[in-house]
Scaffold this active site. Structure first.
Site, short mmCIF file in Angstrom:
data_model
loop_
_atom_site.label_atom_id
_atom_site.label_comp_id
_atom_site.label_asym_id
_atom_site.label_seq_id
_atom_site.Cartn_x
_atom_site.Cartn_y
_atom_site.Cartn_z
N GLU A 17 -0.81 5.95 -5.20
CA GLU A 17 -2.21 5.95 -5.62
C GLU A 17 -2.81 7.36 -5.72
O GLU A 17 -3.79 7.57 -6.43
CB GLU A 17 -3.05 5.06 -4.69
CG GLU A 17 -3.27 5.55 -3.26
CD GLU A 17 -2.07 5.33 -2.36
OE1 GLU A 17 -1.13 4.65 -2.78
OE2 GLU A 17 -2.06 5.86 -1.23
N ASP A 72 -5.80 34.28 -36.31
CA ASP A 72 -6.48 35.25 -37.18
C ASP A 72 -5.82 36.60 -36.98
O ASP A 72 -5.24 36.84 -35.92
CB ASP A 72 -7.94 35.41 -36.71
CG ASP A 72 -8.79 34.25 -37.15
OD1 ASP A 72 -8.45 33.62 -38.14
OD2 ASP A 72 -9.81 33.99 -36.47
N VAL A 81 0.85 -1.21 0.00
CA VAL A 81 0.00 0.00 0.00
C VAL A 81 0.87 1.25 0.00
O VAL A 81 0.70 2.17 -0.80
CB VAL A 81 -0.93 0.03 1.23
CG1 VAL A 81 -1.65 1.37 1.33
CG2 VAL A 81 -1.95 -1.07 1.15
N ALA A 82 1.86 1.26 0.92
CA ALA A 82 2.69 2.47 1.07
C ALA A 82 3.48 2.75 -0.20
O ALA A 82 3.66 3.91 -0.58
CB ALA A 82 3.63 2.30 2.25
P1 ATP Z 1 -9.43 37.59 -40.17
O1 ATP Z 1 -9.60 36.25 -40.77
O2 ATP Z 1 -8.09 37.91 -39.70
O3 ATP Z 1 -10.49 37.94 -39.19
P2 ATP Z 1 -10.48 39.63 -41.86
O4 ATP Z 1 -11.44 39.98 -40.81
O5 ATP Z 1 -9.65 40.72 -42.36
O6 ATP Z 1 -9.52 38.50 -41.46
P3 ATP Z 1 -12.68 39.03 -43.54
O7 ATP Z 1 -13.57 39.51 -42.49
O8 ATP Z 1 -12.98 37.78 -44.24
O9 ATP Z 1 -11.22 38.89 -43.04
O10 ATP Z 1 -12.53 40.21 -44.56
C1 ATP Z 1 -11.90 40.03 -45.81
C2 ATP Z 1 -12.14 41.23 -46.68
O11 ATP Z 1 -13.52 41.39 -46.88
C3 ATP Z 1 -11.64 42.53 -46.10
O12 ATP Z 1 -10.32 42.78 -46.49
C4 ATP Z 1 -12.60 43.54 -46.72
O13 ATP Z 1 -12.12 43.93 -47.97
C5 ATP Z 1 -13.86 42.75 -46.91
N1 ATP Z 1 -14.83 43.02 -45.84
C6 ATP Z 1 -14.68 42.80 -44.53
N2 ATP Z 1 -15.78 43.15 -43.85
C7 ATP Z 1 -16.67 43.60 -44.74
C8 ATP Z 1 -18.01 44.09 -44.67
N3 ATP Z 1 -18.64 44.19 -43.50
N4 ATP Z 1 -18.61 44.47 -45.81
C9 ATP Z 1 -17.98 44.35 -46.98
N5 ATP Z 1 -16.74 43.89 -47.12
C10 ATP Z 1 -16.07 43.52 -46.04
#
Ligand code: ATP
Length: 873
Positions: free
Chosen positions: A289, A331, A284-285
């Site tokens: 466990e 991201d 045991v010792a």
């Molecule tokens: P991550 O993946 O790092 O979040 P991100 O946010 O820059 O990247 P997306 O959000 O996919 O990537 O945006 C990609 C592209 O889409 C941007 O560079 C922009 O040109 C366009 N975009 C982003 N948001 C909008 C929006 N609300 N309306 C229209 N176009 C947009």
């Protein structure tokens, strides 16, 4: 039950006393008291009696019980007194209590964690949209759902656009189910056909919707089967499995050696019952466990520490994996950058580039108006808290230039933004001119324009992205005479082709303050940091260069190039790239796969619904607590409550730290077990008698390995822990360093204890106390106890006990000295020691011998440790 699916909104409003303004906060409080929180009831807590019985699933507890019974029978039969059985029962109870307390602590920590993990939802209360914890929802609440959300309660849809829900958790149907808000007139239809209903815990996979909550908590469909959810088994982490194997191995050795000792005893003609008792108590010792439990405690402690640095670990396993992370794919927007977007530069054709604070003429103002109309925010609400930062930046510009939208425009259709399409479109009916205005905004390279000066546009785009690291949105427009959203003739390609170029904005999103330092810390810690973004190659490269991800060694790759690469090519070239730009969420999956094939432990961040597969595949999936969808949070192992990259690095530090304290615990406990086996067997072979009474051995096991080792997990992170390489996931828990420490301390401690037994048994060191078995046993008891406690200091300190920062973990030091104190007191007060342990008074010279021999493993261990460290360097 009422069929809510066959009721109109008016009927529902009457039944739930709600309306287009939602319910009031006061009414919500009343309903919360009436219906309770929108949570599933936890499984009933195990009763104390159940916990006690559960202890007897552990083989060492059964063995202890058998030992106590044997000793009781012997006491009754031989009349040798009841002290021994009482002490064994006492030790059994103490052991049980310690285990139950530790188990409760671990459970409490896990419960606290799940409370922190409750998702939020958007609710209409008193005509305002507010973000509330899901638990606060009551029947009658109006809720807003969108792609990526987890449905927070059972609800009836009252409005929806292109809305789809994954209901597999309820119906078993793997395909997403398309929903509508139409009333269904059929009676008694199955859940899978209730198209205007949504059910708690299902995922929204597409579109957006508004719904009225009809039931919450245990009254929901999933609540009714929650008892099934409660039955989920407790998870054992891979590390615990590894350790269980170690425990089993050491247990087998201890049983085998105990049996050998028993045989030797029999050959020497010792009392068979005494030898049997000694055998089982030794086994045991000498079994570690408590190891698995101490590991759980260490891991839950890690979870708590990570909460303090803004991380929420969703399972214990992640804490240990964090220490092995060797690649972090992050991201850009919101994780590496601040996500506090601001329009910095604007350009419209036939004009020069201007800033948001410059003068606005009519043409410039008209552009801002159109840009704002092309967004999905409510242009009447200046403080729109639920819009995304890109849209907020446009809204801010719109309000800065004090613009207003003419009344003649009525929004009739919207194609939402998705990371796949990288653009969005909005259609307005112009009631004055009787036509339709189509506005599309998005990534320049994803849009197609009919009338545009391409060369000039590209130059400005390059300037915004390359030189200023701006995120660019282009705006296009066209006017059409006819538009009908329900007809397939007016699909996305109709809306988004043949656009007239209107202009571009460059949005500034600065890197987070501490991100550059964190990238550097990761580099020093042997972790590769990879940026994955939907943004343009130029913008991504500029930001990556600024924060140190692009360092001249690695390159940038675009989504287009990635698409043309086979998985095999990606696998071969993966180490060349540290920035992936204009990629799709699906690409993340391939990136994780390629790194994992190189045997890397990969952490991937994500916020959208389509990131979920990559988060699941990665070793540590990281979701964003603020900007992340509920689906991504559900697929993750770690949620960043501040959406900050630096939190991942700090969590890795914590993971490494916890792993290191587990290594120390394992090393210490196995050192104790191996020493106990050796010291009990060697004197038997040499025919010197039993080195220590079974009670002495048990008491040392309980005090020395039970108390101080609980505080190993409180060790504060070693300063240079982030200068080491990531922990190899395939390596043994006892690295070479710990294995050599273990061997050295086992050999030194065993020699010291056996020597002290020899002195007590055969050498006359005092006039008053003569050599004797009892004296020898008392001395070896003290030497084993004190030297084992001192071994803690050798094992815990990495660079020598004098250099270690002991005041950061005072409880370890205090319990260690307390343990030594108790052992000494028991012998000093010979009455107490004699009755409980069977020890005797020893002379001053014996005490001196005990202390000298107890410190030998410490001194020599320290010298050998520094020598070995010198050789390793
Ligand atoms: P991550 O993946 O790092 O979040 P991100 O946010 O820059 O990247 P997306 O959000 O996919 O990537 O945006 C990609 C592209 O889409 C941007 O560079 C922009 O040109 C366009 N975009 C982003 N948001 C909008 C929006 N609300 N309306 C229209 N176009 C947009």
């Amino acid at each position: 039950m009422k069929n809510y699916y066959s009721m109109s909104f008016d009927d529902l409003s009457k039944v739930f006393d709600t309306g287009v303004n939602g319910i009031s906060n006061k009414e919500a409080e009343v309903r919360l008291r009436k219906y309770g929180f929108n949570d599933y009831e936890p499984p009933p807590k195990e009763r104390i009696i159940g916990r006690i019985f559960k202890q007897f699933r552990d083989i060492s507890m059964i063995v202890l019980l058998v030992a106590a019974c044997i000793s009781l029978i012997m006491a009754l039969r031989d009349g040798s007194g009841f002290i021994e059985p009482i002490v064994i029962f006492g030790i059994m109870i103490m052991n049980m209590s310690l285990t139950i307390i530790q188990e409760r602590n671990a459970e409490k920590a896990i419960d606290e964690l799940s409370e922190l993990n409750t998702p939020n939802c958007i609710v209409l209360r008193e005509n305002s949209r507010v973000v509330l914890s899901k638990s606060q929802l009551v029947p009658g609440d109006i809720i807003y759902l969108q792609s990526g959300d987890l449905v927070p309660a059972d609800a009836r849809l009252i409005e929806c656009t292109q809305f789809e829900v994954d209901e597999s958790s309820i119906t078993g149907e793997s395909e997403s189910c398309e929903k509508s808000s139409e009333v269904i007139f059929n009676e008694n239809i199955p859940i899978s056909e209730q198209k205007n209903m949504v059910f708690s815990n299902c995922h929204v996979t597409k579109g957006k919707a508004t719904a009225v909550v009809i039931s919450t908590g245990m009254k929901t469909q999933i609540g009714k089967i929650a008892s099934m959810l409660n039955q989920s088994k407790k998870e054992i982490t891979p590390l615990q499995k590894k350790l269980n194997r170690v425990v089993n191995f050491v247990s087998m050795i201890s049983v085998a050696f105990s049996a050998i000792m028993f045989l030797f005893g029999l050959i020497r003609g010792e009392n068979i019952w005494n030898m049997f008792l000694t055998m089982i108590l030794l086994s045991v010792a000498a079994t570690p466990e408590t190891l698995s439990l101490i590991v759980t405690l260490s891991l839950t402690r890690g979870v708590k520490n990570i909460v303090k640095i803004h991380g929420l670990v969703r399972n214990l396993h992640a804490v240990e994996t964090l220490g092995s992370v060797s690649v972090i794919c992050s991201d850009k927007t919101g994780t590496l950058t601040q996500n506090r977007m601001e329009v910095k530069k604007i350009w419209i054709e036939d004009d020069e580039i201007f800033g948001s604070n410059d003068k606005f003429n009519e043409k410039r103002s008209e552009f801002v108006r159109k840009l704002a109309m092309a967004s999905n925010v409510d242009l009447n609400l200046e403080n729109n808290t639920v819009a995304n930062p890109t849209e907020m930046a446009i809204l801010k510009l719109f309000f800065n230039v004090k613009e207003k939208i003419e009344d003649v425009y009525l929004k009739v259709h919207e194609v939402p933004f998705t990371s796949e399409r990288k653009m969005m479109s909005v259609v307005f009916r112009n009631n004055k001119e009787n036509n339709f205005l189509i506005l599309t905004k998005g990534a320049l390279d994803k849009m197609s324009f009919e009338e545009a000066n391409t060369k000039k546009i590209e130059n400005v785009h390059d300037d915004f992205t390359k030189n200023e690291a701006l995120r660019v949105l282009a705006l296009g427009s066209k006017i059409v005479e006819k538009f009908d959203p329900s007809s397939s003739d007016f699909n996305n390609s109709f809306l988004e082709t043949g656009l007239k170029f209107e202009g571009m904005v460059g949005i500034f999103d600065p890197p987070k303050n501490d991100v550059k330092i964190s990238v550097e810390t990761a580099r020093k810690a042997g972790i590769k940091v990879i940026m994955i973004t939907g943004d343009h190659v130029n913008t991504a490269s500029a930001v990556a260069r600024e924060i140190g991800i692009l360092d001249g060694v690695t390159n940038v790759i675009s989504g287009e190039e990635l698409k043309n690469m086979s998985d095999e090519e990606l696998y071969r070239n993966i180490e060349k790239y540290s920035v992936y730009a204009r990629v799709l969420p699906e690409d993340k999956y391939r990136i994780v796969q390629a790194w994992q094939k190189h045997n890397h432990v990969v952490s991937m961040t994500g916020d959208g619904i389509n990131d979920a597969p990559a988060l699941k595949l990665s070793d540590v999936g990281v979701a964003m607590g603020i900007a992340g969808s509920e689906v991504s949070k559900n697929a993750s192992d770690l949620i960043l409550t501040d959406d900050n990259f630096s939190t991942i690095i700090q969590s890795v530090r914590e993971g490494r730290n916890i792993y290191s304290s587990i290594q120390k615990t394992v090393c210490f406990l196995i050192t104790c077990c191996c020493t106990e086996i050796i010291i009990m067997i060697v004197p038997q072979i040499l025919n010197w008698g039993i080195l220590m009474s079974p009670i002495m051995l048990l008491l040392i096991d309980l005090l020395v390995t039970g108390l101080p080792s609980l505080f190993f997990a409180r060790e504060v992170s070693e300063e240079n822990i982030m200068l080491n390489k990531p922990i190899d996931k395939n390596s043994s828990i006892l690295s070479r360093v710990f294995l050599s420490k273990l061997l050295v301390q086992v050999v030194l401690t065993s020699i010291s204890v056996i020597l002290s037994f020899y002195i007590g048994r055969f050498i006359s060191v005092s006039q008053s106390v003569y050599p004797d078995l009892k004296v020898a046993q008392t001395m070896s008891f003290l030497t084993l106890g004190i030297s084992s406690v001192l071994n803690i200091f050798v094992i815990v300190s990495k660079s020598g006990i004098l250099n270690h920062n002991w005041h950061t973990n005072p409880k370890l030091v205090i319990t260690s000295f307390f343990t030594m104190f108790v052992l000494v007191i028991m012998v000093l007060f010979s009455n107490l020691g004699g009755v409980v342990l069977g020890s005797v008074s020893i002379s001053f010279a014996h005490w001196v011998a005990v202390f000298c021999l107890s410190f030998v493993p410490l001194f020599l261990g320290e010298i050998i440790k520094t020598r070995l460290a010198g050789v390793a360097q």
